[in-house]
Design an enzyme around this catalytic site. Structure first.
Site, mmCIF file in Angstrom:
data_model
loop_
_atom_site.group_PDB
_atom_site.id
_atom_site.type_symbol
_atom_site.label_atom_id
_atom_site.label_comp_id
_atom_site.label_asym_id
_atom_site.label_seq_id
_atom_site.Cartn_x
_atom_site.Cartn_y
_atom_site.Cartn_z
ATOM 1 N N CYS A 124 42.417 -65.311 7.437
ATOM 2 C CA CYS A 124 42.132 -63.988 8.006
ATOM 3 C C CYS A 124 43.081 -63.621 9.148
ATOM 4 O O CYS A 124 43.041 -62.494 9.645
ATOM 5 C CB CYS A 124 40.681 -63.912 8.466
ATOM 6 S SG CYS A 124 39.527 -64.380 7.178
ATOM 7 N N HIS A 264 40.127 -58.314 13.215
ATOM 8 C CA HIS A 264 39.821 -58.678 11.826
ATOM 9 C C HIS A 264 38.370 -58.288 11.539
ATOM 10 O O HIS A 264 37.472 -58.531 12.349
ATOM 11 C CB HIS A 264 40.033 -60.182 11.649
ATOM 12 C CG HIS A 264 39.397 -60.723 10.411
ATOM 13 N ND1 HIS A 264 39.582 -60.130 9.182
ATOM 14 C CD2 HIS A 264 38.571 -61.779 10.212
ATOM 15 C CE1 HIS A 264 38.890 -60.806 8.280
ATOM 16 N NE2 HIS A 264 38.267 -61.800 8.877
ATOM 17 N N ASN A 295 34.430 -58.267 4.255
ATOM 18 C CA ASN A 295 35.480 -59.063 4.890
ATOM 19 C C ASN A 295 36.577 -59.337 3.852
ATOM 20 O O ASN A 295 36.380 -60.132 2.939
ATOM 21 C CB ASN A 295 34.860 -60.365 5.413
ATOM 22 C CG ASN A 295 35.874 -61.302 6.045
ATOM 23 O OD1 ASN A 295 37.070 -61.211 5.797
ATOM 24 N ND2 ASN A 295 35.393 -62.210 6.867
#
Ligand SMILES: CC(C)(COP(=O)(O)OP(=O)(O)OC[C@H]1O[C@@H](n2cnc3c(N)ncnc32)[C@H](O)[C@@H]1OP(=O)(O)O)[C@@H](O)C(=O)NCCC(=O)NCCS
Length: 339
Positions: A124, A264, A295
């Site tokens: 990520c 993020h 996500n």
């Protein structure tokens, strides 16, 4: 021993992001669909993660096809032709070919003139890692224009019956075109603050390697991601705010200079905790793309920036703080100007 001087590539110069583009898979997956496979509720998922829906890719929406769509939009946004691209960097943990790289195929299909191309694996934090590499290439003169892509098909590696991850992970691609700035005053990418903490390798990881997945006693399966949500949540909420603060300091700015905050998109509550710790002024626009996107790991930051530009929450020229963090554990943050 030869005494000849090796010629430096070029005078150091400044870099900036010239364009942004994203691709969101067409299929919307609601919380109602997720809870068909796990003991949970729409309310729990919304309040604990901020996710109302996410998108999962179809068989036709591959890592390469989603990346191409995002990169083409970013190039059009930047006004840069494919032949001007010297390097393509793809950050992904879900390209199912170990080799050749997704980047080589994308560089070819984009129509670049044999641009350098490689994939990176930084989960990520991948977009911020790639952006840092691209910025340094442009500044050092090793590349004129670099396409940075963050792309994932996390639905492939998600166990739909695992209540700690099934609602969280999603698919998509985001891209940025990085190129030279007119001069130091126009620089648009601040110094990166990055690192890793391999002591916590087990907190988010692929459960088994490919060989074990193939030899599984129930028959060949895909490897799956597993996560210890709560320690990750605490690490991200507190440690990452410190990294974000360091990125501001490295760029010589304070929260009062910021227009936009794009962490993020891991969990809405992590975003809120970071914003509180950083003491962001009320007027700073905060990315909340996770609500309808889930996500998407390396894709989440460019996708969120694209959305904020579309909705008018961010404007071209705004000063933004971006920070990525995830499996490794790895992290990277920098201050940028929105293209
Ligand atoms: C996954 C996450 C949303 C879970 O939220 P949490 O508040 O930490 O939840 P916990 O694991 O502490 O569990 C709290 C309770 O909810 C329950 N629970 C866990 N998953 C659940 C689910 N999917 N649905 C309903 N209840 C659930 C637990 O059993 C526990 O119940 P109990 O209090 O009766 O024991 C959160 O930890 C998170 O977002 N972590 C970081 C994720 C992330 O960012 N990952 C990627 C980083 S890049």
């Amino acid at each position: 021993m030869s005494k000849v001087t090796i010629q430096a590539a070029r005078e150091p110069r400044s870099s900036r992001i010239l364009g942004i583009g994203g691709y969101r898979p067409s299929r919307v997956v609601t919380n109602a669909e997720i809870i068909e496979h796990i003991d949970s509720s729409d309310e729990w998922i919304r309040t604990r993660s901020g996710i109302e829906s996410r998108r999962w890719a179809s068989d036709e929406e591959t890592v390469v096809s989603m990346s191409l769509a995002a990169a083409q939009k970013a190039l059009a946004d930047a006004g840069v032709q494919p032949e001007q691209v010297d390097c393509v960097i793809v950050s992904t943990v879900t390209h199912l070919y170990q080799t050749p790289s997704a980047a080589a195929e994308i560089a070819h299909k984009l129509g670049t003139n044999k641009a350098a191309a490689f994939d990176i694996s930084a989960a990520c934090a991948g977009f911020c890692y790639g952006l840092s590499l691209a910025s340094d290439m442009v500044r050092a003169g090793t590349a004129g224009h670099v396409v940075v892509i963050g792309v994932e098909r996390l639905s492939d590696l998600t166990d739909k019956t695992d209540r700690s991850t099934a609602f969280l992970f999603a698919d998509g691609a985001g891209a940025a075109v990085v190129g030279p700035a007119a001069g130091p005053a126009e620089a648009g990418i601040g110094p990166v603050v990055w690192g890793s903490d391999g002591e916590h390798l087990d907190l988010i990881k692929q459960r088994e390697d490919w060989r074990d997945a193939l030899r599984n006693e129930i028959g060949p399966t895909m490897p799956h991601l597993v996560m210890q949500g709560n320690p990750v949540f605490r690490w991200a909420s507190y440690e990452m705010a410190k990294v974000a603060q360091e990125a501001l300091t490295a760029a010589g700015v304070t929260v009062d200079d910021l227009d936009v905050f794009v962490p993020h998109q891991a969990n809405m509550r992590i975003t809120d905790a970071m914003a509180r710790t950083l003491k962001l002024p009320e007027r700073v626009a905060i990315a909340r793309d996770i609500a309808t996107q889930g996500n998407t790991s390396a894709a989440s930051i460019p996708l969120a920036i694209e959305r904020m530009l579309e909705t008018g929450e961010a404007q071209s020229g705004d000063l933004a703080l971006i920070i990525g963090f995830g499996a490794g554990l790895v992290y990277a943050g920098q201050v940028i100007r929105i293209p």
